[in-house]
Scaffold this active site. Structure first.
Site, PDB file in Angstrom:
ATOM      1  CB  SER A  64      -0.774  -0.140   1.128  1.00  0.00           C
ATOM      2  OG  SER A  64      -1.981  -0.906   0.745  1.00  0.00           O
ATOM      3  CB  SER A 160     -12.107   1.194   0.452  1.00  0.00           C
ATOM      4  OG  SER A 160     -12.509   0.694  -0.762  1.00  0.00           O
ATOM      5  CG  ASN A 161      -6.910  -2.301  -0.939  1.00  0.00           C
ATOM      6  OD1 ASN A 161      -5.984  -1.545  -0.883  1.00  0.00           O
ATOM      7  ND2 ASN A 161      -7.026  -3.342  -0.326  1.00  0.00           N
ATOM      8  N   GLY A 306       2.951  -0.889   4.229  1.00  0.00           N
ATOM      9  CA  GLY A 306       2.252  -1.755   3.129  1.00  0.00           C
ATOM     10  C   GLY A 306       2.492  -3.219   3.421  1.00  0.00           C
TER      11      GLY A 306
END
Length: 367
Positions: A64, A160-161, A306
């Site tokens: 991320s 939320s991806n 991430g």
């Protein structure tokens, strides 16, 4: 090197060694930048079968932290008046976010970037993802909007991806170029980050020298089977978490971002305007693609974490960009006193930037 920094690095190296000997991680690496000084430390292996130690040039999947790159590109476009942060995403992606309570005309670009859109997180529907051999971004959005939103836009916060899949699509719509090219053109080449890139399509490989990524598939216990997860379809995460980099490249990127080299002051201010988070990391707040964590007696650290299959990373620094730490482990578990690698990464963060080594609870599985 000052005595203070030398003492911090000694304690950091002890943590690295403990991550391998106690937590039984395959390998771990850290790069610390203090002003113009750089220190690199590591322990364990980049490749356990080949008994190859970790090296500063090793590449790995950054999960991320990809979002910070994407948000930076989006803010650069806003600075160029190519888009407005408060415009509805339906203006750029008409009809794509629609159904089951979702309405792209009620969601703004800003709400994508700070996770206040309420749009369902597609990675929570693993069953739907498993039904497809390929995962283009439009499919990921379709999987998301097949579910009701988490909440009405702007009324709460939820990681939320899907938000960043949509952000990537908007960047491509505005620029007319693939997202990978835009990141390379605006960030990787200007900052001379040769190992930093977004994979094309479903290319499962990591180009160049890299670590192997090991996973226990969320099964706890020292006797859990370990799998090599180095190669997989990155299109599952694309703009939300598919990029590849090194500790050194990430340190240079974060130093430039925090130091004001990538955004004009007005957009820098927008990026660092945070909102409270919910069910995420205690003390964390979230801006536009960047988060802040409280440091005992030192204020806040700014950056992003991430997590992806077999690779967990932290990249954080002081607000002025003068003190940066980037750490990566090429395993997704932790034995002994840590619940998972985030506990170790947080201890490293506090050792280098703060005045404490207390651990925080882990990130959720959609980080």
């Amino acid at each position: 090197m000052s005595m203070l920094n030398a003492d911090r690095h000694t304690r950091t190296q002890h943590l690295l060694d403990s991550a391998v000997t106690l937590a039984r991680l395959p390998g771990i690496a850290v790069e610390v930048r203090t002003g113009h000084q750089t220190w690199y430390g590591s322990a364990g292996m980049a490749d356990t079968a080949a008994h190859r130690p970790r090296h500063p040039e090793d590449r790995f999947r950054i999960g991320s932290i990809t979002k910070t790159f994407v948000a930076t590109v989006m803010l650069q476009l806003a600075a160029e008046n190519e888009l407005d942060l408060d415009e509805p995403i339906g203006k750029r992606l008409p009809g794509l976010v629609r159904g089951n309570g979702h309405d792209g005309d009620a969601v703004t670009v800003r709400q994508l970037l700070n996770h206040t859109s309420g749009i369902f997180n597609y990675t929570l529907d693993q069953q739907a993802l498993n039904q497809h051999d390929r995962h283009p971004p439009e499919l990921l959005v379709q999987i998301a909007v097949a579910h009701p939103p988490h909440f009405a836009p702007g009324t709460s916060w939820a990681y939320s991806n899907t938000n960043y899949i949509l952000a990537g699509l908007i960047i491509e719509q505005v620029t007319g170029r693939p997202l990978a090219e835009e990141i390379d053109h605006r960030i990787s080449r200007p900052l001379q980050l040769p190992a930093t890139y977004l994979p094309s399509g479903d290319d499962p490989t990591i180009h160049g020298r890299h670590v192997r990524h090991y996973t226990r598939l969320n099964i706890s216990g020292a006797d859990a089977e370990t799998h090599d997860a180095t190669e997989f379809d990155p299109s599952l995460f694309w703009a939300a978490g598919a990029m590849i980099s090194t500790t050194g490249d990430l340190a240079r990127f974060l130093q430039a971002l925090l130091g004001g080299q990538l955004l004009p002051p007005a957009l820098q201010h927008e990026m660092f305007a945070t909102v409270p988070t919910t069910n995420w990391i205690p003390t964390a707040e979230y801006g536009l693609g960047i988060s802040s964590l409280d440091l005992p007696h030192r204020g806040k650290a700014w950056g992003m974490g991430g997590a992806t299959f077999g690779s967990w990373t932290y990249a954080y620094g002081t607000r002025d960009g003068k003190h940066i730490i980037v750490a990566n482990v090429n395993g997704d578990w932790a034995d002994d006193r840590w619940e998972d690698p985030i506990g170790i990464l947080t201890d490293l963060l506090h050792t280098e930037l703060g005045a404490s080594t207390t651990t925080t609870p882990p990130l959720p599985d959609n980080a």
